[in-house]
Scaffold this motif. Structure first.
Motif, PDB file in Angstrom:
ATOM      1  N   PHE A  36      -8.584  -0.983  -9.469  1.00 47.48           N
ATOM      2  CA  PHE A  36      -7.155  -1.255  -9.455  1.00 47.48           C
ATOM      3  C   PHE A  36      -6.451   0.078  -9.211  1.00 47.48           C
ATOM      4  N   ARG A  37      -5.208  -0.001  -8.872  1.00 47.38           N
ATOM      5  CA  ARG A  37      -4.420   1.217  -8.797  1.00 47.38           C
ATOM      6  C   ARG A  37      -3.007   0.940  -9.288  1.00 47.38           C
ATOM      7  N   GLN A  38      -2.369   2.019  -9.741  1.00 51.12           N
ATOM      8  CA  GLN A  38      -0.995   1.904 -10.210  1.00 51.12           C
ATOM      9  C   GLN A  38      -0.199   3.077  -9.665  1.00 51.12           C
ATOM     10  N   ALA A  39       0.737   2.757  -8.786  1.00 52.13           N
ATOM     11  CA  ALA A  39       1.625   3.770  -8.223  1.00 52.13           C
ATOM     12  C   ALA A  39       2.763   4.038  -9.204  1.00 52.13           C
ATOM     13  N   PRO A  40       3.376   5.197  -9.118  1.00 45.32           N
ATOM     14  CA  PRO A  40       4.489   5.514 -10.028  1.00 45.32           C
ATOM     15  C   PRO A  40       5.587   4.459  -9.958  1.00 45.32           C
ATOM     16  N   GLU A  45      -2.193  -2.990  -9.438  1.00 47.73           N
ATOM     17  CA  GLU A  45      -2.607  -3.978  -8.452  1.00 47.73           C
ATOM     18  C   GLU A  45      -4.095  -3.818  -8.136  1.00 47.73           C
ATOM     19  N   GLY A  46      -4.717  -4.941  -7.833  1.00 49.15           N
ATOM     20  CA  GLY A  46      -6.123  -4.906  -7.472  1.00 49.15           C
ATOM     21  C   GLY A  46      -6.322  -4.341  -6.079  1.00 49.15           C
ATOM     22  N   VAL A  47      -7.363  -3.535  -5.934  1.00 48.73           N
ATOM     23  CA  VAL A  47      -7.674  -2.929  -4.635  1.00 48.73           C
ATOM     24  C   VAL A  47      -8.890  -3.617  -4.012  1.00 48.73           C
ATOM     25  N   ALA A  48     -10.014  -3.579  -4.708  1.00 43.03           N
ATOM     26  CA  ALA A  48     -11.252  -4.157  -4.185  1.00 43.03           C
ATOM     27  C   ALA A  48     -12.259  -4.282  -5.315  1.00 43.03           C
ATOM     28  N   TYR A  49     -13.211  -5.210  -5.137  1.00 43.16           N
ATOM     29  CA  TYR A  49     -14.251  -5.341  -6.145  1.00 43.16           C
ATOM     30  C   TYR A  49     -15.551  -5.852  -5.538  1.00 43.16           C
ATOM     31  N   ILE A  50     -16.609  -5.693  -6.313  1.00 37.29           N
ATOM     32  CA  ILE A  50     -17.937  -6.181  -5.949  1.00 37.29           C
ATOM     33  C   ILE A  50     -18.384  -7.193  -6.987  1.00 37.29           C
ATOM     34  N   ASN A  51     -18.931  -8.283  -6.533  1.00 40.28           N
ATOM     35  CA  ASN A  51     -19.636  -9.215  -7.414  1.00 40.28           C
ATOM     36  C   ASN A  51     -20.976  -8.564  -7.714  1.00 40.28           C
ATOM     37  N   ASN A  52     -21.143  -8.082  -8.943  1.00 41.23           N
ATOM     38  CA  ASN A  52     -22.328  -7.277  -9.242  1.00 41.23           C
ATOM     39  C   ASN A  52     -23.604  -8.100  -9.230  1.00 41.23           C
ATOM     40  N   TYR A  60      -8.638  -6.997  -2.064  1.00 43.69           N
ATOM     41  CA  TYR A  60      -7.421  -7.685  -2.443  1.00 43.69           C
ATOM     42  C   TYR A  60      -6.178  -7.032  -1.869  1.00 43.69           C
ATOM     43  N   LEU A  61      -6.284  -5.805  -1.460  1.00 40.49           N
ATOM     44  CA  LEU A  61      -5.129  -5.077  -0.970  1.00 40.49           C
ATOM     45  C   LEU A  61      -5.180  -5.069   0.546  1.00 40.49           C
ATOM     46  N   ASP A  62      -4.234  -5.762   1.180  1.00 39.56           N
ATOM     47  CA  ASP A  62      -4.244  -5.842   2.642  1.00 39.56           C
ATOM     48  C   ASP A  62      -4.200  -4.469   3.286  1.00 39.56           C
ATOM     49  N   SER A  63      -3.441  -3.562   2.692  1.00 40.21           N
ATOM     50  CA  SER A  63      -3.295  -2.231   3.281  1.00 40.21           C
ATOM     51  C   SER A  63      -4.581  -1.416   3.196  1.00 40.21           C
ATOM     52  N   ALA A  64      -5.521  -1.859   2.354  1.00 43.13           N
ATOM     53  CA  ALA A  64      -6.778  -1.124   2.209  1.00 43.13           C
ATOM     54  C   ALA A  64      -7.828  -1.577   3.228  1.00 43.13           C
ATOM     55  N   LYS A  65      -7.648  -2.765   3.769  1.00 38.63           N
ATOM     56  CA  LYS A  65      -8.646  -3.292   4.701  1.00 38.63           C
ATOM     57  C   LYS A  65      -8.738  -2.409   5.940  1.00 38.63           C
ATOM     58  N   GLY A  66      -9.970  -2.057   6.272  1.00 37.60           N
ATOM     59  CA  GLY A  66     -10.195  -1.189   7.420  1.00 37.60           C
ATOM     60  C   GLY A  66     -10.146   0.289   7.086  1.00 37.60           C
ATOM     61  N   ARG A  67      -9.613   0.635   5.910  1.00 41.12           N
ATOM     62  CA  ARG A  67      -9.541   2.049   5.518  1.00 41.12           C
ATOM     63  C   ARG A  67     -10.398   2.350   4.296  1.00 41.12           C
ATOM     64  N   PHE A  68     -10.489   1.387   3.382  1.00 40.54           N
ATOM     65  CA  PHE A  68     -11.251   1.581   2.147  1.00 40.54           C
ATOM     66  C   PHE A  68     -12.546   0.774   2.218  1.00 40.54           C
ATOM     67  N   GLN A  82     -14.731   4.463  -1.068  1.00 40.50           N
ATOM     68  CA  GLN A  82     -14.500   5.444  -0.015  1.00 40.50           C
ATOM     69  C   GLN A  82     -13.149   5.140   0.610  1.00 40.50           C
ATOM     70  N   MET A  83     -12.254   6.111   0.559  1.00 37.74           N
ATOM     71  CA  MET A  83     -10.899   5.912   1.060  1.00 37.74           C
ATOM     72  C   MET A  83     -10.661   6.861   2.222  1.00 37.74           C
ATOM     73  N   ASN A  84     -10.420   6.291   3.381  1.00 39.82           N
ATOM     74  CA  ASN A  84     -10.170   7.078   4.591  1.00 39.82           C
ATOM     75  C   ASN A  84      -8.746   6.849   5.083  1.00 39.82           C
ATOM     76  N   SER A  85      -8.297   7.718   5.959  1.00 41.53           N
ATOM     77  CA  SER A  85      -6.956   7.603   6.547  1.00 41.53           C
ATOM     78  C   SER A  85      -5.903   7.389   5.469  1.00 41.53           C
ATOM     79  N   LEU A  86      -5.973   8.197   4.437  1.00 39.40           N
ATOM     80  CA  LEU A  86      -5.080   8.017   3.294  1.00 39.40           C
ATOM     81  C   LEU A  86      -3.628   8.252   3.678  1.00 39.40           C
ATOM     82  N   LYS A  87      -2.766   7.480   3.027  1.00 36.99           N
ATOM     83  CA  LYS A  87      -1.327   7.537   3.278  1.00 36.99           C
ATOM     84  C   LYS A  87      -0.602   7.912   1.984  1.00 36.99           C
TER      85      LYS A  87
END
Length: 123
Positions: A36-40, A45-52, A60-68, A82-87
């Protein structure tokens, strides 16, 4: 059960970071683990998860798709983001967390939280 997150830091826009979360104390694979992440000033909000159990991944985060990219190690006791092309809008505290197997990736379902690691994207 303990979740130990690490890997945050200051990075310039367009840069990359890799977050890690070490999970200890679990006695079965029947849980989801991720981030999850929390901006100031914003809600967590949920970012991503794995079914272990089966290793399937969900974003879960549309903005993360293709970058994370979320992944785990072979021992199923560590998860990575892994977070690439960070904004700049990716800035926030990133929390490792788990939810019970079968639950959705919302904070109300979280049963274990890590301590959070700060990611700052700024020039």
């Amino acid at each position: 059960v303990q979740l130990q997150a690490s890997g945050g830091g200051l990075v310039q826009p367009g840069g990359s970071l890799r977050l890690s979360c070490a999970a200890t104390g679990f006695t079965s694979d029947y849980y989801n683990i991720g981030w999850f992440r929390q901006a100031p000033g914003k809600e967590r909000e949920g970012v991503a998860y794995i079914n272990n159990r089966d290793g399937s991944t969900y974003y879960y985060l549309d903005s993360a798709k293709g970058r994370f990219t979320i992944s785990r190690n072979d021992g199923k006791n560590a998860v990575y983001l892994q977070m690439n092309s960070l904004k700049p809008e990716d800035t926030g505290v990133y929390f490792c967390a788990t939810t019970p197997y079968g639950n959705s990736w919302y904070s109300i379902f979280v049963d274990h939280w890590g301590q959070g690691t700060l990611v700052t994207v700024s020039s």
